[in-house]
Design a protein around this motif. Structure first.
Motif, mmCIF file in Angstrom:
data_model
loop_
_atom_site.group_PDB
_atom_site.id
_atom_site.type_symbol
_atom_site.label_atom_id
_atom_site.label_comp_id
_atom_site.label_asym_id
_atom_site.label_seq_id
_atom_site.Cartn_x
_atom_site.Cartn_y
_atom_site.Cartn_z
ATOM 1 N N ASP A 172 -14.203 14.153 -4.523
ATOM 2 C CA ASP A 172 -14.987 13.365 -5.483
ATOM 3 C C ASP A 172 -14.328 13.291 -6.854
ATOM 4 O OD1 ASP A 172 -16.949 12.507 -3.768
ATOM 5 O OD2 ASP A 172 -18.327 14.149 -4.244
ATOM 6 N N ALA A 173 -13.572 14.319 -7.240
ATOM 7 C CA ALA A 173 -12.874 14.302 -8.528
ATOM 8 C C ALA A 173 -11.752 13.264 -8.539
ATOM 9 C CB ALA A 173 -12.314 15.683 -8.855
ATOM 10 N N GLY A 174 -11.400 12.746 -7.383
ATOM 11 C CA GLY A 174 -10.384 11.707 -7.296
ATOM 12 C C GLY A 174 -10.949 10.299 -7.373
ATOM 13 N N ARG A 175 -12.296 10.195 -7.388
ATOM 14 C CA ARG A 175 -12.946 8.878 -7.487
ATOM 15 C C ARG A 175 -12.775 8.380 -8.922
ATOM 16 N NH1 ARG A 175 -15.674 7.188 -3.533
ATOM 17 N NH2 ARG A 175 -16.146 9.248 -2.709
ATOM 18 N N HIS A 176 -12.270 7.173 -9.097
ATOM 19 C CA HIS A 176 -11.859 6.714 -10.415
ATOM 20 C C HIS A 176 -12.200 5.243 -10.643
ATOM 21 C CE1 HIS A 176 -8.678 6.114 -7.441
ATOM 22 N NE2 HIS A 176 -8.519 4.952 -8.030
ATOM 23 N N ALA A 177 -12.155 4.855 -11.910
ATOM 24 C CA ALA A 177 -12.198 3.438 -12.265
ATOM 25 C C ALA A 177 -10.789 2.895 -12.053
ATOM 26 C CB ALA A 177 -12.623 3.268 -13.718
ATOM 27 N N ARG A 178 -10.688 1.579 -11.873
ATOM 28 C CA ARG A 178 -9.375 1.031 -11.579
ATOM 29 C C ARG A 178 -9.299 -0.437 -11.935
ATOM 30 N NH1 ARG A 178 -7.945 0.563 -5.400
ATOM 31 N NH2 ARG A 178 -8.834 -1.503 -5.650
ATOM 32 N N SER A 179 -8.107 -0.853 -12.319
ATOM 33 C CA SER A 179 -7.801 -2.280 -12.382
ATOM 34 C C SER A 179 -6.601 -2.507 -11.474
ATOM 35 C CB SER A 179 -7.499 -2.723 -13.815
ATOM 36 O OG SER A 179 -6.398 -2.012 -14.328
ATOM 37 N N ARG A 186 0.836 -1.213 0.000
ATOM 38 C CA ARG A 186 0.000 0.000 0.000
ATOM 39 C C ARG A 186 0.870 1.261 0.000
ATOM 40 N NH1 ARG A 186 -5.363 0.267 1.500
ATOM 41 N NH2 ARG A 186 -4.954 2.196 2.602
ATOM 42 N N ARG A 187 1.927 1.234 0.791
ATOM 43 C CA ARG A 187 2.845 2.387 0.816
ATOM 44 C C ARG A 187 3.519 2.568 -0.544
ATOM 45 N NH1 ARG A 187 3.982 0.289 5.922
ATOM 46 N NH2 ARG A 187 5.999 -0.515 5.242
ATOM 47 N N ALA A 188 3.867 1.471 -1.195
ATOM 48 C CA ALA A 188 4.466 1.554 -2.529
ATOM 49 C C ALA A 188 3.453 2.116 -3.533
ATOM 50 C CB ALA A 188 4.970 0.183 -2.976
ATOM 51 N N ALA A 189 2.209 1.678 -3.439
ATOM 52 C CA ALA A 189 1.173 2.198 -4.340
ATOM 53 C C ALA A 189 0.955 3.692 -4.104
ATOM 54 C CB ALA A 189 -0.136 1.427 -4.154
ATOM 55 N N GLU A 190 0.973 4.109 -2.847
ATOM 56 C CA GLU A 190 0.841 5.536 -2.549
ATOM 57 C C GLU A 190 2.021 6.307 -3.140
ATOM 58 O OE1 GLU A 190 1.278 8.257 1.309
ATOM 59 O OE2 GLU A 190 -0.517 6.987 1.366
ATOM 60 N N ALA A 191 3.225 5.743 -3.035
ATOM 61 C CA ALA A 191 4.402 6.399 -3.609
ATOM 62 C C ALA A 191 4.266 6.530 -5.128
ATOM 63 C CB ALA A 191 5.672 5.625 -3.248
ATOM 64 N N CYS A 192 3.691 5.529 -5.776
ATOM 65 C CA CYS A 192 3.408 5.635 -7.213
ATOM 66 C C CYS A 192 2.418 6.772 -7.457
ATOM 67 C CB CYS A 192 2.806 4.337 -7.750
ATOM 68 S SG CYS A 192 3.925 2.936 -7.834
ATOM 69 N N GLY A 193 1.398 6.869 -6.606
ATOM 70 C CA GLY A 193 0.413 7.944 -6.737
ATOM 71 C C GLY A 193 1.043 9.313 -6.593
ATOM 72 N N SER A 206 -5.381 4.773 -4.561
ATOM 73 C CA SER A 206 -6.774 5.221 -4.686
ATOM 74 C C SER A 206 -7.172 6.142 -3.544
ATOM 75 C CB SER A 206 -7.720 4.016 -4.743
ATOM 76 O OG SER A 206 -7.520 3.293 -5.941
ATOM 77 N N GLN A 207 -6.793 5.772 -2.323
ATOM 78 C CA GLN A 207 -7.114 6.620 -1.172
ATOM 79 C C GLN A 207 -6.423 7.979 -1.276
ATOM 80 O OE1 GLN A 207 -9.309 6.238 1.253
ATOM 81 N NE2 GLN A 207 -9.959 4.294 0.410
ATOM 82 N N LEU A 208 -5.188 7.992 -1.774
ATOM 83 C CA LEU A 208 -4.474 9.254 -1.956
ATOM 84 C C LEU A 208 -5.237 10.165 -2.908
ATOM 85 C CD1 LEU A 208 -1.951 11.084 -1.595
ATOM 86 C CD2 LEU A 208 -0.976 9.865 -3.581
ATOM 87 N N MET A 209 -5.703 9.637 -4.025
ATOM 88 C CA MET A 209 -6.432 10.458 -5.004
ATOM 89 C C MET A 209 -7.725 11.008 -4.410
ATOM 90 S SD MET A 209 -4.359 10.569 -7.415
ATOM 91 C CE MET A 209 -2.848 9.669 -7.726
ATOM 92 N N LEU A 210 -8.407 10.197 -3.617
ATOM 93 C CA LEU A 210 -9.643 10.655 -2.966
ATOM 94 C C LEU A 210 -9.357 11.753 -1.948
ATOM 95 C CD1 LEU A 210 -11.469 7.256 -2.453
ATOM 96 C CD2 LEU A 210 -12.206 9.138 -3.924
ATOM 97 N N GLU A 211 -8.303 11.577 -1.170
ATOM 98 C CA GLU A 211 -7.965 12.578 -0.154
ATOM 99 C C GLU A 211 -7.534 13.899 -0.777
ATOM 100 O OE1 GLU A 211 -5.198 11.026 2.730
ATOM 101 O OE2 GLU A 211 -6.324 9.147 2.848
ATOM 102 N N ILE A 212 -6.824 13.849 -1.879
ATOM 103 C CA ILE A 212 -6.311 15.063 -2.506
ATOM 104 C C ILE A 212 -7.361 15.756 -3.365
ATOM 105 C CG2 ILE A 212 -4.548 15.999 -4.089
ATOM 106 C CD1 ILE A 212 -3.540 14.956 -1.263
ATOM 107 N N PHE A 213 -8.126 15.004 -4.146
ATOM 108 C CA PHE A 213 -9.074 15.595 -5.099
ATOM 109 C C PHE A 213 -10.537 15.471 -4.704
ATOM 110 C CE2 PHE A 213 -5.310 14.582 -7.700
ATOM 111 C CZ PHE A 213 -5.022 15.859 -8.175
#
Length: 155
Positions: free
Chosen positions: A125-132, A65-72, A116-123
């Motif tokens: 509702d505009a951070g809510r996204h589709a994902r694979s 999860r920390r690695a995914a956040e770092a990618c974000g 995903s959580q990073l995008m929601l926290e920063i943006f």
């Protein structure tokens, strides 16, 4: 919106790094038709080294999860460099999350939630996204996670 985004980043203790240079013949961001298409971004630790390993073998879900956040964070850094301001982000449309993992590891969605959580926290509702979120045997430079993105942008 930039002040708000900058405040949210600061509140989380996030300083956007210098965007990573491509490691091959591609561009990190292509802007076309009101969209920004981001090439896969790797997770860099605070010291600048790539976060390496495989989930289910050398890393647990929380580390992933920390690695995914770092990618974000690197996605945001690339966007800011390409757009001049994160104020131009209209919506995070999609994240593609690749998780280096063993064939019996099945928690890729939990790992992807770091970004995903990073995008929601920063943006918001505009951070809510589709994902694979998919498992792969190996990623460039031995990275634990790689994330690409599609982002709607304002002029």
């Amino acid at each position: 919106m930039t002040d708000s985004i900058d405040s949210k980043l600061a509140a989380r203790g996030i300083t956007l790094p210098t965007p990573a240079a491509p490691v091959a013949a591609y561009t990190p961001v292509v802007i076309a038709g009101g969209m920004a298409y981001l090439s896969g971004q790797l997770p860099f630790a605070k010291g600048g080294e790539v976060m390496t390993g495989r989930l289910g073998e050398t890393a647990d879900v929380e580390t992933g999860r920390r690695a995914a956040e770092a990618c974000g964070v690197m996605v945001l850094a690339q966007l800011k460099a390409a757009l001049g301001s994160l104020d131009r982000v209209e919506r995070i449309v999609r994240l593609g999350v690749f998780v280096a993992s063993t064939d019996d590891f099945t928690q890729q969605p939990k790992v992807a939630d770091g970004a995903s959580q990073l995008m929601l926290e920063i943006f918001g509702d505009a951070g809510r996204h589709a994902r694979s979120a998919v498992g792969v045997p190996v990623l460039p430079l031995g990275a634990m996670v790689e994330i690409d993105a599609v982002v709607a942008i304002r002029d």
